[in-house]
Design an enzyme around this catalytic site. Structure first.
Site, PDB file in Angstrom:
ATOM      1  N   GLY A  86       0.829  -1.196   0.000  1.00  0.00           N
ATOM      2  CA  GLY A  86       0.000   0.000   0.000  1.00  0.00           C
ATOM      3  C   GLY A  86       0.861   1.242   0.000  1.00  0.00           C
ATOM      4  O   GLY A  86       2.085   1.181   0.136  1.00  0.00           O
ATOM      5  N   GLN A  87       0.202   2.386  -0.176  1.00  0.00           N
ATOM      6  CA  GLN A  87       0.934   3.647  -0.149  1.00  0.00           C
ATOM      7  C   GLN A  87       0.008   4.766   0.273  1.00  0.00           C
ATOM      8  O   GLN A  87      -1.208   4.678   0.132  1.00  0.00           O
ATOM      9  CB  GLN A  87       1.545   3.969  -1.511  1.00  0.00           C
ATOM     10  CG  GLN A  87       0.543   4.251  -2.611  1.00  0.00           C
ATOM     11  CD  GLN A  87       1.236   4.618  -3.922  1.00  0.00           C
ATOM     12  OE1 GLN A  87       2.346   4.185  -4.196  1.00  0.00           O
ATOM     13  NE2 GLN A  87       0.580   5.435  -4.722  1.00  0.00           N
ATOM     14  N   GLY A  88       0.603   5.807   0.832  1.00  0.00           N
ATOM     15  CA  GLY A  88      -0.126   7.002   1.217  1.00  0.00           C
ATOM     16  C   GLY A  88       0.621   8.223   0.731  1.00  0.00           C
ATOM     17  O   GLY A  88       1.494   8.128  -0.139  1.00  0.00           O
ATOM     18  N   ALA A 138       4.352   7.710   2.523  1.00  0.00           N
ATOM     19  CA  ALA A 138       5.133   6.472   2.609  1.00  0.00           C
ATOM     20  C   ALA A 138       4.521   5.380   1.750  1.00  0.00           C
ATOM     21  O   ALA A 138       3.349   5.433   1.366  1.00  0.00           O
ATOM     22  CB  ALA A 138       5.208   6.003   4.066  1.00  0.00           C
ATOM     23  N   LYS A 191       8.337   0.091   5.830  1.00  0.00           N
ATOM     24  CA  LYS A 191       7.727   1.362   5.442  1.00  0.00           C
ATOM     25  C   LYS A 191       8.833   2.256   4.906  1.00  0.00           C
ATOM     26  O   LYS A 191       9.813   2.534   5.602  1.00  0.00           O
ATOM     27  CB  LYS A 191       7.031   2.021   6.633  1.00  0.00           C
ATOM     28  CG  LYS A 191       6.305   3.316   6.275  1.00  0.00           C
ATOM     29  CD  LYS A 191       5.708   3.978   7.495  1.00  0.00           C
ATOM     30  CE  LYS A 191       4.538   3.202   8.055  1.00  0.00           C
ATOM     31  NZ  LYS A 191       3.327   3.335   7.219  1.00  0.00           N
ATOM     32  N   ASP A 251      -2.680   9.603  15.577  1.00  0.00           N
ATOM     33  CA  ASP A 251      -3.286   9.299  14.270  1.00  0.00           C
ATOM     34  C   ASP A 251      -3.988   7.943  14.338  1.00  0.00           C
ATOM     35  O   ASP A 251      -3.745   7.060  13.517  1.00  0.00           O
ATOM     36  CB  ASP A 251      -2.216   9.311  13.181  1.00  0.00           C
ATOM     37  CG  ASP A 251      -2.813   9.333  11.771  1.00  0.00           C
ATOM     38  OD1 ASP A 251      -4.041   9.556  11.650  1.00  0.00           O
ATOM     39  OD2 ASP A 251      -2.063   9.108  10.805  1.00  0.00           O
TER      40      ASP A 251
END
Length: 534
Positions: A275-277, A280, A296, A387
């Site tokens: 996955g990615q945001g 990161a 990460k 978060d």
């Protein structure tokens, strides 16, 4: 981490002994969190207390900034009268570095140096070789800790999760430390009846002054081993005789290896992007060609290496079985964060697209209780997550949930994020005092936990549907709170509302939330019946 946009009675009338008492006033249980048996002790004083609820405006405006040790005890065997304690392997272990020692379950060791804490220098009595071994993989020979049925500091709820796993027959059992009585133990047994179906009963094992053990005074035993043998042959007043020892899963080592904190980038192999945001990417990978990890990779400019390393020194001291373990770092840009690998990925994706879509309320509440247990530990350690949301909870086999990315959010240097506005900042999960004034405390984490509860019962729906970030901030400030989600029990929505109190100090503690959720179906919703959705 990442942006929202991107991502006892006697004889035959023995009753089960609950480790935690139910309070008269609330019906909720307040017990200690389950913690791994052999994790080392880290003083609270080494972790800064970020929870100043009365921070002034100036302090608050800084943006996103601003363990129980269980020693090896029991009956020890010495070698030839020399006073050398022998230890026995509880699990198999494959060496990860040239300094490690591979071994098999049951192998015996002489410990040469145990001053290092998590990794001991040992000599195998089988091969004669010396090397480092993970200290939580061994126990003194002939001690209680070396018995397969002994699970150490396992909490009541985790014992139930273990015993109710698919495939365990009636009579599956384990023995663990009592959560409420020092020096006592608890026997947990899987049982079944027409009314309750599969469930777990807990019996307090008490110690005699002369060193013996008993559940009922008419049946006393010199050792726990004799007690187990007796109740394996007949129930003798228990709900069922002991049939099968519960499976004790191989634990995570504390760290990847001895002195493997800052690792070389070329020791990590990125295998599959998970996955990615905005800040990161997350990869499944291997370290040293033999150890499965999650990696990460932070995008350039996300945070300074110096600030990250300083925070990481604190983060690695936070050790709890409901927190994703931080294994190692690559501190030069681009920064790599190496953690334990969780097979089912993020809770958000699990709920929306994975097995989570079919889960009913008991599983969802149990997952919430696990998160609350991890956050209760963070609360006790005077730390803050900053978060907390389903995207930052990871899921493993058996619906085990662990909290990830604790503490990282305050290090992000992106201008749009630090301004607490725009698509990158998780406004919909953030308490108003934190979003507006930067006042992040454990109580703002409690607010976020209330939002996470809505994600669970709606199977990953974005909070405040139909509203943008600006509208959410304005409406919440005016007193708006999300209504009860479809099929969600009123009592659970009331808990959410409690988490969303305007005054942070009126919000519950995570200790309270853990107890409420762990006993939800006995103290709050005993008449629950599954529906089409929940």
């Amino acid at each position: 981490m990442g942006c929202v946009q991107c991502k006892d009675k006697e004889a035959t009338k023995l009753t089960d002994e609950r480790d935690g008492s139910l309070t008269q006033s609330s019906g909720y249980r307040y017990g200690t969190d389950p913690t791994p048996q052999h994790y080392p002790s880290f003083g609270v004083t080494s972790i800064p207390n970020y929870n100043n609820f009365h921070a002034t405006g100036g302090q608050g405006l800084t943006v996103f900034g601003g363990v129980n040790s269980s020693s090896h005890t029991g009956t020890l065997r010495t070698r030839g009268g020399t006073g050398v304690t022998l230890f026995e392997a509880l699990y198999d272990y494959e060496a990860r570095t040239e300094d490690d020692l591979s071994f098999h379950k049951g192998e015996k060791f002489q410990i040469l140096n145990s001053s290092e804490g998590d990794w001991w220098e040992a000599r195998s009595l089988t091969t004669g070789e010396t090397g480092y071994i993970p200290s939580n993989y061994v126990a003194p020979v002939d001690s209680i800790q070396a018995e397969e049925w002994y699970f150490g500091k396992l909490g009541r709820k985790d014992a139930e999760r273990q015993l109710l796993s698919f495939g365990n027959p009636r009579g599956t059992f384990l023995i663990r430390e009592s959560e409420t009585t020092k020096g006592a133990y608890s026997l947990s047994i899987r049982d079944w009846d027409d009314m309750k179906g599969d469930h777990v009963k807990h019996y307090k094992i008490r110690k005699l002054d002369n060193g013996g053990y008993y559940i009922t005074t008419r049946a006393q035993f010199e050792t726990l081993q004799q007690l187990v043998q007796h109740y394996s042959e007949k129930a003798d007043g228990l709900c069922f005789n002991l049939t099968v020892i519960a499976t004790n899963n191989t634990p995570q080592t504390v760290g990847l290896a001895k002195d493997a904190w800052e690792v070389a980038r070329d020791s990590l192999f990125l295998e599959q992007k998970l996955g990615q945001g905005c800040f990161a990417e997350v990869w499944r990978g291997t370290w040293n060609g033999n150890t499965k990890v999650a990696i990460k990779t932070l995008k350039p400019g996300t945070m300074s290496p110096e600030s990250f390393l300083e925070e990481a020194q604190i983060m690695k001291k936070l050790k709890h079985d409901k927190l994703v373990q931080l294994y190692a770092v690559v501190s030069r840009r681009p920064i790599y964060i190496v953690t334990e690998y969780m097979s089912k990925g993020s809770l958000l994706i699990f709920l929306k697209d994975g097995e989570g879509r079919a889960l009913k309320l008991p599983n969802l509440v149990d997952m919430a209780a696990q998160v609350a247990a991890g956050m209760a530990y963070i609360e006790r350690m005077n730390y803050i997550h900053r978060d907390l949301r389903s995207a930052n909870i990871l899921v493993g086999n058996g619906l085990i949930c662990k909290i990830a990315d604790f503490g990282l959010a305050r290090l992000i240097e992106d201008n749009e994020y630090t301004a607490r506005q725009g698509a990158k900042f998780p406004i919909k999960w953030t308490a108003p005092e934190a979003a507006l004034y930067g006042r992040f405390t454990i109580k703002s984490d409690v607010w976020s936990f209330g939002i996470l509860l809505t994600e669970l019962v709606t199977k990953g729906r974005v909070p405040y549907p139909g509203m943008n970030n600006r509208e959410v901030l304005e409406q919440v400030e005016r007193g708006y709170r999300m209504p009860c989600p479809q099929d969600c029990p009123i009592s659970l929505h009331e808990l959410m509302i409690h988490c969303w109190k305007k005054d942070p100090e009126e919000r519950p503690t995570f200790e309270y939330l853990q107890g409420f959720l762990e006993d939800y179906f006995t103290a709050t919703e005993p008449q629950y019946q599954p529906g089409d959705n929940l």
